[in-house]
Design an enzyme around this catalytic site. Structure first.
Site, PDB file in Angstrom:
ATOM      1  N   ASP A  30       0.913  -1.173  -0.357  1.00  0.00           N
ATOM      2  CA  ASP A  30       0.018   0.320  -0.379  1.00  0.00           C
ATOM      3  C   ASP A  30       0.385   1.071   0.361  1.00  0.00           C
ATOM      4  O   ASP A  30       0.337   2.601  -0.804  1.00  0.00           O
ATOM      5  CB  ASP A  30      -0.569  -0.146   0.828  1.00  0.00           C
ATOM      6  CG  ASP A  30      -1.699  -0.878   0.645  1.00  0.00           C
ATOM      7  OD1 ASP A  30      -2.074  -1.509   0.160  1.00  0.00           O
ATOM      8  OD2 ASP A  30      -3.121  -1.445   2.442  1.00  0.00           O
ATOM      9  N   SER A  79     -36.237  -4.744 -13.578  1.00  0.00           N
ATOM     10  CA  SER A  79     -36.260  -5.499 -12.314  1.00  0.00           C
ATOM     11  C   SER A  79     -36.561  -7.264 -13.011  1.00  0.00           C
ATOM     12  O   SER A  79     -37.128  -7.491 -13.542  1.00  0.00           O
ATOM     13  CB  SER A  79     -37.209  -4.940 -10.733  1.00  0.00           C
ATOM     14  OG  SER A  79     -38.463  -5.346 -11.872  1.00  0.00           O
ATOM     15  N   GLU A 109     -25.947 -16.680 -11.585  1.00  0.00           N
ATOM     16  CA  GLU A 109     -25.073 -16.333 -10.808  1.00  0.00           C
ATOM     17  C   GLU A 109     -25.469 -16.203  -9.470  1.00  0.00           C
ATOM     18  O   GLU A 109     -26.368 -16.135  -9.185  1.00  0.00           O
ATOM     19  CB  GLU A 109     -24.493 -15.092 -12.043  1.00  0.00           C
ATOM     20  CG  GLU A 109     -25.845 -14.158 -11.925  1.00  0.00           C
ATOM     21  CD  GLU A 109     -25.565 -13.147 -13.336  1.00  0.00           C
ATOM     22  OE1 GLU A 109     -26.075 -12.248 -13.472  1.00  0.00           O
ATOM     23  OE2 GLU A 109     -25.651 -14.052 -14.461  1.00  0.00           O
ATOM     24  N   LYS A 111     -27.226 -13.505  -6.702  1.00  0.00           N
ATOM     25  CA  LYS A 111     -27.142 -12.433  -6.563  1.00  0.00           C
ATOM     26  C   LYS A 111     -27.485 -11.517  -5.214  1.00  0.00           C
ATOM     27  O   LYS A 111     -27.531 -11.477  -3.843  1.00  0.00           O
ATOM     28  CB  LYS A 111     -29.373 -12.928  -6.366  1.00  0.00           C
ATOM     29  CG  LYS A 111     -30.207 -11.547  -6.909  1.00  0.00           C
ATOM     30  CD  LYS A 111     -31.568 -12.112  -6.847  1.00  0.00           C
ATOM     31  CE  LYS A 111     -32.167 -10.534  -7.052  1.00  0.00           C
ATOM     32  NZ  LYS A 111     -32.054  -9.834  -5.745  1.00  0.00           N
ATOM     33  N   ARG A 132     -30.542   3.074 -10.228  1.00  0.00           N
ATOM     34  CA  ARG A 132     -31.249   2.360 -11.671  1.00  0.00           C
ATOM     35  C   ARG A 132     -32.751   3.294 -10.596  1.00  0.00           C
ATOM     36  O   ARG A 132     -33.161   3.153 -11.976  1.00  0.00           O
ATOM     37  CB  ARG A 132     -31.425   0.970 -10.978  1.00  0.00           C
ATOM     38  CG  ARG A 132     -32.435   0.107 -11.331  1.00  0.00           C
ATOM     39  CD  ARG A 132     -32.577  -1.342 -10.837  1.00  0.00           C
ATOM     40  NE  ARG A 132     -33.591  -1.808 -11.251  1.00  0.00           N
ATOM     41  CZ  ARG A 132     -35.598  -1.596 -10.745  1.00  0.00           C
ATOM     42  NH1 ARG A 132     -35.760  -0.379  -9.645  1.00  0.00           N
ATOM     43  NH2 ARG A 132     -36.332  -1.898 -11.913  1.00  0.00           N
ATOM     44  N   GLU A 167     -23.916  -4.943  -9.836  1.00  0.00           N
ATOM     45  CA  GLU A 167     -24.003  -4.141  -7.787  1.00  0.00           C
ATOM     46  C   GLU A 167     -23.054  -3.626  -7.546  1.00  0.00           C
ATOM     47  O   GLU A 167     -21.916  -3.738  -7.316  1.00  0.00           O
ATOM     48  CB  GLU A 167     -24.568  -5.780  -8.073  1.00  0.00           C
ATOM     49  CG  GLU A 167     -25.547  -5.690  -6.421  1.00  0.00           C
ATOM     50  CD  GLU A 167     -27.811  -4.928  -7.394  1.00  0.00           C
ATOM     51  OE1 GLU A 167     -27.752  -5.170  -5.440  1.00  0.00           O
ATOM     52  OE2 GLU A 167     -27.178  -5.014  -8.840  1.00  0.00           O
ATOM     53  N   CYS A 404     -35.153   3.467  36.909  1.00  0.00           N
ATOM     54  CA  CYS A 404     -35.668   4.287  38.040  1.00  0.00           C
ATOM     55  C   CYS A 404     -35.998   3.732  39.498  1.00  0.00           C
ATOM     56  O   CYS A 404     -36.133   4.238  40.703  1.00  0.00           O
ATOM     57  CB  CYS A 404     -36.779   5.053  37.458  1.00  0.00           C
ATOM     58  SG  CYS A 404     -38.446   4.763  37.045  1.00  0.00           S
ATOM     59  N   CYS A 419     -43.713   1.757  32.500  1.00  0.00           N
ATOM     60  CA  CYS A 419     -43.168   2.124  34.043  1.00  0.00           C
ATOM     61  C   CYS A 419     -44.208   3.196  34.100  1.00  0.00           C
ATOM     62  O   CYS A 419     -44.425   4.268  33.471  1.00  0.00           O
ATOM     63  CB  CYS A 419     -41.485   2.683  33.196  1.00  0.00           C
ATOM     64  SG  CYS A 419     -40.769   3.899  35.111  1.00  0.00           S
ATOM     65  N   CYS A 424     -38.135   9.018  34.402  1.00  0.00           N
ATOM     66  CA  CYS A 424     -37.573   7.572  34.385  1.00  0.00           C
ATOM     67  C   CYS A 424     -36.027   8.006  33.375  1.00  0.00           C
ATOM     68  O   CYS A 424     -36.897   8.535  32.461  1.00  0.00           O
ATOM     69  CB  CYS A 424     -38.272   6.834  33.896  1.00  0.00           C
ATOM     70  SG  CYS A 424     -36.973   5.113  33.108  1.00  0.00           S
TER      71      CYS A 424
END
Length: 659
Positions: A30, A79, A109, A111, A132, A167, A404, A419, A424
């Site tokens: 890096d 879709s 594949e 999803k 999309r 995606e 409390c 309560c 409280c």
């Protein structure tokens, strides 16, 4: 010589970014990469005329955007129809057979559970990326997409034009790291990687997107000029050669049985994958056969998504603890041995109420099965009876509040214990969290950790105290600098101008939601007038039920609530309704029900859009309903609308109606 050096650095950085982010096979450290990037940035600053259009430095975040421009998709981003059983897959295959009458193959594949985007390249250079949206119109998020190193800025083999679909997601390890950082900073945790990815991609500040470690898999060619393909799998192989990170393990299968066996294999792999999936996708591999099969207005007829059932895991119930809500409601929560479910590590799960615990006979020490309701909220579905050994302990609701010490009571006809303590501290914390939330007074920067600090420091005893805070009081607290203190004070001052309807919702009156708060504000105009009304007058308002009216009336009869209103008014908080004129009368008096999920906007944003145009949002479908707006995964409301013959609109059809 300098120009040549700049090009060498550009090529060097592109090559090693591809090795690291796409092939997962780095060749340098890096540090070496960062030093080369820094050298290139310095040269580009000195010689901007020689900067490459696809320079790696364009990934470096820049200015904050004012908003996103809309993008009209030339090829609709459709879709998929869903299947939940083998029988449904076989029925799909029968429809394919009935049209093609010839041999065909399927690709299968993963999803990926993320956010769908389009990437456009002109003459080999990445020029635009968009969400999309509703499938026809999305948002330009190019700057945020450029922060994703797995997206090539230049194609390996330039073509005149290429548009691909992919995606965007966040890997499991990166998601856990993000939530750990947020927890340390006292920020709310993300529910799952998909929500985190979607929110990151729509940040106006690309620096936020950059730090979220977004990733991407490409899974389709939308448009291409200069190259032709006969099959989907060959197209993906071509995209891999171009430098894209394509969805893995897609090979074609000669029969639906082979394809479905691969689907089952993917289901077995689900937990071990480094990214989240929520199913598998079967596609006809031949592009020519796809054209013959065609599409409906929403979905292709050549593909189907097999959705896996909600992931359920077994773990141990270590304890049951109580959480006191803003109305005093006490909710039992399960403390669990950490277990990864549907994309995140689960350590707690709601147990709803004592009836739920009794019905399922849940005991401390039990092995239990956990899932996420709607893939978001962890819940226990059942006890593993075969694992019981007799050491489990039944849970008994205590007599006194753990926060409390006041008595706990259960009203007749209610499942909830409450309560009875008026002061409280847990209720104060939750009350203020609700008061400052986005749909209420929307005070940015006041998260749970900051609120807890303010309460512990004795600076806040009620919501009204927020408006008397000073910057110098905040700077002595942990995590507050001078700038952050001034920003919070500015946000609090801005909240004084919120409409009366928001203030009414912020007060946290039981059963009084956003819709009823707006109706009350519209009916009476000022807080003073509203406080003078009796139950009969409140009930007379259309859509205000008897229980809501009783709660609103009772709230304003209590002296400490009236004192809070006085303090808020003295602090300068607006007490009047500013009448908003509808953007149009197109939906005037139309009753509309919303069901399902929408990628383009949240449920509250859609509700606001309907109301701005004169419509009324209803929670249930009846003969009086005019329209049902159905998104993905719409359920029983959609079925009832179809049964009653009520007009059902997709989100794009709703937009068309408004225009």
């Amino acid at each position: 010589m300098v120009q040549k050096k700049m090009q060498e650095l550009t090529d060097f950085l592109h090559y090693h970014a591809h090795r690291y982010y796409v092939l997962d096979d780095p060749e340098i450290s890096d540090y070496e990469y960062d030093m080369a990037l820094r050298e290139l940035m310095a040269l580009e600053e000195a010689y901007p005329q020689w900067k490459d259009a696809a320079s790696p430095t364009v990934r470096v975040v820049g200015k904050v955007l004012d908003g996103f421009e809309q993008v009209e998709h030339q090829v609709p981003m459709q879709s998929l129809n869903d299947a939940f059983s083998r029988d449904e897959i076989m029925e799909f295959d029968e429809r394919v057979q009935g049209t093609l009458h010839e041999p065909y193959a399927y690709s299968v594949e993963y999803k990926i559970d993320g956010l769908s985007v389009s990437l456009e390249y002109e003459n080999g250079i990445f020029t635009r990326g968009s969400t999309r949206g509703d499938g026809h119109v999305g948002e330009d998020v190019t700057q945020n997409l450029k922060t994703i190193h797995a997206i090539p800025l230049r194609l390996a083999h330039p073509v005149p034009f290429l548009e691909v679909r992919g995606e965007v997601f966040i890997g499991k390890q990166d998601f856990e790291a993000i939530n750990q950082r947020r927890e340390k900073r006292g920020e709310p945790l993300f529910a799952n990687p998909r929500n985190a990815a979607a929110g990151s991609l729509r940040q106006l500040d690309s620096a936020v997107a950059a730090e979220r470690k977004l990733d991407i898999f490409i899974f389709n060619i939308q448009r291409i000029e200069g190259v032709d393909f006969t099959s989907h799998c060959k197209g993906l192989a071509y995209l891999a050669e171009q430098g894209f990170k394509v969805v893995p393990s897609v090979c074609p299968y000669a029969s639906v049985e082979e394809a479905f066996n691969r689907v089952l294999e993917i289901g077995e792999e689900r937990e071990s994958l480094p990214f989240d999936i929520d199913g598998a996708v079967l596609k006809i591999d031949s592009l020519t056969q796809r054209k013959r099969l065609g599409s409906t207005s929403k979905c292709p007829r050549w593909a189907i998504a097999y959705k896996f059932p909600a992931e359920t895991k077994k773990t141990k119930l270590l304890d049951i603890v109580l959480q006191v809500g803003r109305t005093g409601a006490i909710t039992p929560n399960a403390v669990l041995e950490p277990v990864r479910v549907a994309g995140s590590t689960v350590q707690r799960a709601t147990l709803h109420n004592m009836d739920y615990i009794s019905e399922k006979d849940i005991r401390i020490g039990d092995m239990v099965y956990v899932r996420k309701a709607g893939d978001i909220i962890p819940e226990i579905t059942r006890v593993s009876w075969e694992d019981r050994n007799g050491n489990e302990k039944a849970f008994v609701m205590p007599e006194f509040c753990p926060e409390c010490g006041e008595r706990i009571e259960r009203s007749e006809g209610e499942a909830v214990y409450r309560c009875t303590g008026g002061n409280c501290p847990a209720q104060l914390q939750r009350n203020i969290e609700h008061f400052v939330s986005r749909d209420a007074m929307d005070i940015e920067g006041l998260g749970p950790a900051v609120i807890e600090q303010l309460i512990e420091a004795g600076l806040v005893h009620s919501a009204a105290d927020l408006f008397s805070l000073r910057a110098e009081q905040l700077t002595v607290l942990e995590r507050f600098g001078e700038k952050s203190a001034q920003n919070l004070i500015a946000a609090i001052q801005k909240a004084k101008e919120r409409d009366l309807s928001r203030l009414l919702f912020a007060l946290g009156i039981r059963l009084n939601g956003q819709r009823s708060s707006r109706l009350l504000a519209e009916a009476y105009g000022t807080m003073e007038t509203l406080m003078e009304q009796d139950e009969a007058a409140l009930t007379a308002i259309h859509e205000i039920g008897a229980k809501t009216a009783a709660n609103v009336y009772d709230y304003f009869q209590k002296p400490h609530n009236r004192a809070l209103i006085r303090q808020l008014k003295q602090a300068g908080v607006n007490m009047s309704h500013r009448q908003e004129k509808p953007a149009s009368g197109l939906l005037s008096d139309k009753k509309i029900v919303i069901t399902g999920k929408f990628e383009t906007l949240s449920r509250s944003e859609l509700t606001k859009l309907i109301e701005q145009n004169g419509g009324v949002v209803s929670g249930s479908v009846s003969q009086k309903t005019d329209y049902v707006i159905a998104g993905e995964e719409a359920g029983s409301k959609l079925a009832k609308a179809q049964q009653l013959g009520i007009t059902v609109l997709s989100i794009e059809e709703f937009y068309t109606l408004l225009h």
